[in-house]
Design an enzyme around this catalytic site. Sequence first.
Site, short mmCIF file in Angstrom:
data_model
loop_
_atom_site.label_atom_id
_atom_site.label_comp_id
_atom_site.label_asym_id
_atom_site.label_seq_id
_atom_site.Cartn_x
_atom_site.Cartn_y
_atom_site.Cartn_z
NE ARG A 125 0.38 -5.95 10.97
CZ ARG A 125 -0.34 -6.99 10.55
NH1 ARG A 125 -1.11 -6.89 9.50
NH2 ARG A 125 -0.31 -8.13 11.20
CE1 TYR A 154 -3.35 -2.70 -0.22
CE2 TYR A 154 -2.52 -3.48 1.89
CZ TYR A 154 -3.29 -3.68 0.76
OH TYR A 154 -4.00 -4.84 0.59
C1 LIG Z 1 -9.56 -11.45 6.44
C2 LIG Z 1 -8.21 -10.80 6.61
C3 LIG Z 1 -8.09 -9.43 6.42
C4 LIG Z 1 -6.87 -8.78 6.63
N1 LIG Z 1 -6.80 -7.41 6.52
C5 LIG Z 1 -5.68 -6.76 6.91
C6 LIG Z 1 -5.65 -5.34 7.02
O1 LIG Z 1 -6.66 -4.63 6.80
N2 LIG Z 1 -4.49 -4.76 7.41
C7 LIG Z 1 -3.37 -5.50 7.70
O2 LIG Z 1 -2.34 -4.92 8.06
N3 LIG Z 1 -3.37 -6.85 7.62
C8 LIG Z 1 -4.49 -7.50 7.26
N4 LIG Z 1 -4.52 -8.88 7.27
C9 LIG Z 1 -3.34 -9.64 7.73
C10 LIG Z 1 -3.48 -10.00 9.22
O3 LIG Z 1 -3.39 -8.83 10.02
C11 LIG Z 1 -2.35 -10.95 9.66
O4 LIG Z 1 -1.10 -10.39 9.36
C12 LIG Z 1 -2.45 -12.33 8.99
O5 LIG Z 1 -3.75 -12.85 9.09
C13 LIG Z 1 -1.47 -13.33 9.63
O6 LIG Z 1 -1.72 -13.50 11.00
P1 LIG Z 1 -2.45 -14.83 11.57
O7 LIG Z 1 -1.57 -15.99 11.18
O8 LIG Z 1 -2.54 -14.67 13.03
O9 LIG Z 1 -3.79 -14.92 10.88
C14 LIG Z 1 -5.73 -9.55 7.01
C15 LIG Z 1 -5.85 -10.93 7.17
C16 LIG Z 1 -7.07 -11.56 6.99
C17 LIG Z 1 -7.17 -13.05 7.24
#
Ligand SMILES: Cc1cc2nc3c(=O)[nH]c(=O)nc-3n(C[C@H](O)[C@H](O)[C@H](O)COP(=O)(O)O)c2cc1C
Length: 347
Positions: free
Chosen positions: A227, A180
Amino acid sequence: MPTLFDPITLGDIDCANRIFMAPMTRSRAGDGDTPTEMNAHYYGQRASSGLIITEGVYPNFDGKGYVRTPGIVTEAQIAGWKQVAEAVHAKGGKIVMQLMHCGRVASLHNKPKGSRTLAPSAIQAKGEMYTDAAGMQPHDMPEEMTLAEIEQTISDFGQAAKNAVEAGCDGVELHCTSGYLPAQFLSTGTNKRNDRYGGALENRLRFVVDVLSAMIAKIGAGRVGIRICPGNPFNDLSDENPEETFKALIEKINPMSRAYLHVIRMKAGVDNIELAKSFTGPVILNDSYDLERGNRALMQGQADAISFGRHYVANPDLVEKFREGRELAKPDYKTLYTPGPKGYVDY
Ligand SMILES: Cc1cc2nc3c(=O)[nH]c(=O)nc-3n(C[C@H](O)[C@H](O)[C@H](O)COP(=O)(O)O)c2cc1C
């Protein structure tokens, strides 16, 4: 050594535990990209998390990329976020808003009328995104930002941070990865400018540093986090030397941001866990953690807190489940981004 159940203070934000909710776009904002009662309910359900980081929220209309995502620009949007912050605070939780400007990763079909798709350079991102209006669409060909537009955008980030705090949020997080706008400025593949915002490393860092400064000027250094995920190739992002870029960025922000550095540990040529150690404030690590691995990261001094994404989709009571050793529910991937309560507030 602390565990995930111990409290922690991030700058000015006191968190009851170190089990954080990672930012997740869920594409369920209401009319006018305004958070609804349902959104407030969703975040309220997850309020036992030590810190909720919201879905990406656009700081100005041009910054919207994805379908049905919320903003923090209009009075109605601020009012909508007030309901959300109240729902979280009523249960003793804390919430920071992730500010996300999509830059070139966008389709005009998803944006408010009259907005534009802007980027450091006029280079189109490979790939497509979903729109309600016209199904899958290629990313727009972006317009190269003028200096005046860059300055306006920086100022809009400052105003957005102020609006977030006015809405009751405890702070903001700058989304500086995943292809982004801030990441587009940092990276050599997307930033071909030859003014003070491009070219030499120092110049590529400037946008992010200026945005952080603008936000800190409005709400204070103890409420601004960032982040990152060095090396992340998501959304057609490429940089000749991400390790060098992010090392330099961390050096720059060390004296600036006191709240936290949030790092996705994905290994893409850079050891992000190692890199995060050069940050002088609290570090949140993310990506594919569970209770045991999270506690180990704390014990090894790699992280001060862990954020959980997918587990929080399906387990609003993740803290309680971890505490009691209960089995975790699995998310339904078909309803991650669909409108309505299904797969959102019914876990
Ligand atoms: C449905 C979904 C939407 C996400 N939207 C964002 C977001 O808006 N901003 C962001 O920084 N990361 C976003 N991510 C990434 C998550 O913050 C995270 O880095 C990723 O799911 C890995 O972590 P986890 O293994 O605990 O799921 C998104 C992930 C998922 C699954």
